[in-house]
Design a protein around this motif. Structure first.
Motif, mmCIF file in Angstrom:
data_model
loop_
_atom_site.group_PDB
_atom_site.id
_atom_site.type_symbol
_atom_site.label_atom_id
_atom_site.label_comp_id
_atom_site.label_asym_id
_atom_site.label_seq_id
_atom_site.Cartn_x
_atom_site.Cartn_y
_atom_site.Cartn_z
ATOM 1 N N ALA A 28 -0.458 -1.767 1.890
ATOM 2 C CA ALA A 28 -1.702 -2.506 1.669
ATOM 3 C C ALA A 28 -1.475 -3.665 0.701
ATOM 4 O O ALA A 28 -2.007 -4.775 0.898
ATOM 5 C CB ALA A 28 -2.776 -1.568 1.134
ATOM 6 N N ALA A 29 -0.673 -3.421 -0.334
ATOM 7 C CA ALA A 29 -0.367 -4.490 -1.285
ATOM 8 C C ALA A 29 0.416 -5.614 -0.621
ATOM 9 O O ALA A 29 0.181 -6.802 -0.889
ATOM 10 C CB ALA A 29 0.410 -3.923 -2.472
ATOM 11 N N GLU A 30 1.342 -5.253 0.251
ATOM 12 C CA GLU A 30 2.133 -6.265 0.960
ATOM 13 C C GLU A 30 1.265 -7.131 1.868
ATOM 14 O O GLU A 30 1.598 -8.300 2.132
ATOM 15 C CB GLU A 30 3.228 -5.581 1.774
ATOM 16 N N LEU A 31 0.136 -6.586 2.330
ATOM 17 C CA LEU A 31 -0.791 -7.329 3.185
ATOM 18 C C LEU A 31 -1.847 -8.071 2.352
ATOM 19 O O LEU A 31 -2.822 -8.588 2.901
ATOM 20 C CB LEU A 31 -1.470 -6.382 4.170
ATOM 21 N N ASP A 32 -1.632 -8.123 1.029
ATOM 22 C CA ASP A 32 -2.529 -8.837 0.103
ATOM 23 C C ASP A 32 -3.954 -8.294 0.100
ATOM 24 O O ASP A 32 -4.912 -9.037 -0.141
ATOM 25 C CB ASP A 32 -2.540 -10.343 0.399
ATOM 26 N N VAL A 50 6.133 15.523 0.371
ATOM 27 C CA VAL A 50 7.481 14.956 0.486
ATOM 28 C C VAL A 50 7.515 13.755 1.426
ATOM 29 O O VAL A 50 8.379 12.871 1.295
ATOM 30 C CB VAL A 50 8.483 16.044 0.949
ATOM 31 N N GLN A 51 6.575 13.666 2.372
ATOM 32 C CA GLN A 51 6.526 12.534 3.287
ATOM 33 C C GLN A 51 6.161 11.234 2.577
ATOM 34 O O GLN A 51 6.501 10.149 3.053
ATOM 35 C CB GLN A 51 5.518 12.801 4.414
ATOM 36 N N GLY A 52 5.439 11.323 1.465
ATOM 37 C CA GLY A 52 5.083 10.137 0.699
ATOM 38 C C GLY A 52 4.170 9.174 1.425
ATOM 39 O O GLY A 52 4.191 7.962 1.162
ATOM 40 N N ASP A 53 3.307 9.686 2.302
ATOM 41 C CA ASP A 53 2.470 8.795 3.110
ATOM 42 C C ASP A 53 1.455 8.022 2.279
ATOM 43 O O ASP A 53 1.150 6.864 2.571
ATOM 44 C CB ASP A 53 1.750 9.604 4.186
ATOM 45 N N ALA A 54 0.891 8.646 1.255
ATOM 46 C CA ALA A 54 -0.095 7.941 0.427
ATOM 47 C C ALA A 54 0.569 6.796 -0.329
ATOM 48 O O ALA A 54 0.018 5.692 -0.432
ATOM 49 C CB ALA A 54 -0.758 8.912 -0.543
ATOM 50 N N LYS A 55 1.745 7.039 -0.858
ATOM 51 C CA LYS A 55 2.470 5.983 -1.577
ATOM 52 C C LYS A 55 2.864 4.867 -0.622
ATOM 53 O O LYS A 55 2.756 3.669 -0.955
ATOM 54 C CB LYS A 55 3.718 6.578 -2.244
ATOM 55 N N ASP A 56 3.283 5.222 0.570
ATOM 56 C CA ASP A 56 3.644 4.219 1.571
ATOM 57 C C ASP A 56 2.425 3.371 1.932
ATOM 58 O O ASP A 56 2.531 2.139 2.053
ATOM 59 C CB ASP A 56 4.203 4.914 2.815
ATOM 60 N N TRP A 57 1.281 4.007 2.101
ATOM 61 C CA TRP A 57 0.029 3.292 2.396
ATOM 62 C C TRP A 57 -0.272 2.291 1.276
ATOM 63 O O TRP A 57 -0.642 1.140 1.518
ATOM 64 C CB TRP A 57 -1.092 4.308 2.517
#
Length: 223
Positions: A62-66, A51-58
């Protein structure tokens, strides 16, 4: 028709009975190691069932940091986990591995165990964490699913590690030979794309995991 769509991926659940056990970190590092060792020939999907969604957040960060992660992450409700078998027939790009970042309790944990080919149980060497890990191992045993502890945040030549290994051996619980040491660059890796030497011991874990899955497959074929 793509023959790969007719093949089942190997489903590995990373499951513990508590938070803060390096479950998500291990899922991401292991997924990166599996992709890198195959030179991109094998595809990995991470199913984020926590439910924390940490993998999705990661994955997003990472995509936002190119520097995106080399695999997709899907947010997975218990019903999604229950229908992982046959998932390649529903994917445009079939996968060879599915790593489930499981929730620590409830139906999401149950479905993760029920639908896994192998359960990896990350745990620190502390007795409290090992007791939680043993509880997950008991659940796997009741469901007839193979499982093994992955010791994380280890420190070499310490009483804590020696005691943990002795307890695991005395409890007759399977444990990966690969130990994940306490490294700050692993603990602080969220939002980055681990690669090469920065994967550290997870490169060894990926190799051990592949060997374990071959052994399990050979055992099934002999039955």
């Amino acid at each position: 028709m793509n023959d790969k769509k007719n093949r089942e991926p190997m489903v590995i659940a990373l499951a513990t009975g508590k938070g803060g056990s390096m479950k998500t970190t291990s899922a991401v590092f292991l997924a990166c190691a599996l992709v890198d060792q195959s030179r991109g020939e094998q595809h990995v999907l991470v199913a984020d069932a926590d439910v924390q969604g940490d993998a999705k957040d990661w994955w997003y960060r990472a995509a936002e940091l190119d520097d995106p992660l080399p695999f997709d992450v899907m947010s997975a409700a218990p019903a999604d986990i229950a229908h992982l078998h046959g998932i390649n027939g529903r994917l445009d790009d079939p996968v060879d591995w599915v790593l489930i970042d499981s929730a620590p309790y409830g139906r999401a944990l149950d479905e993760s165990v029920n639908n896994a080919d192998l359960v990896v149980i990350p745990s620190s060497p502390s007795r409290i964490d090992l007791d939680q890990a043993a509880g997950v191992k008991d659940l796997c045993d009741r469901r007839g699913v193979p499982a093994a502890i992955l010791l994380c945040r280890t420190e070499a030549n310490t009483t804590a590690l020696r005691d943990a290994l002795a307890w695991i051996d005395g409890s007759d619980i399977a444990c990966f030979e690969t130990l994940i040491p306490k490294r700050q660059d692993i603990l602080n890796a969220k939002s980055t794309r681990p690669r090469g030497s920065r994967l550290h011991e997870y490169r060894d874990l990926a190799g051990e995991l592949k060997q374990t899955m071959r052994q399990l497959k050979d055992k099934e074929e002999d039955l």
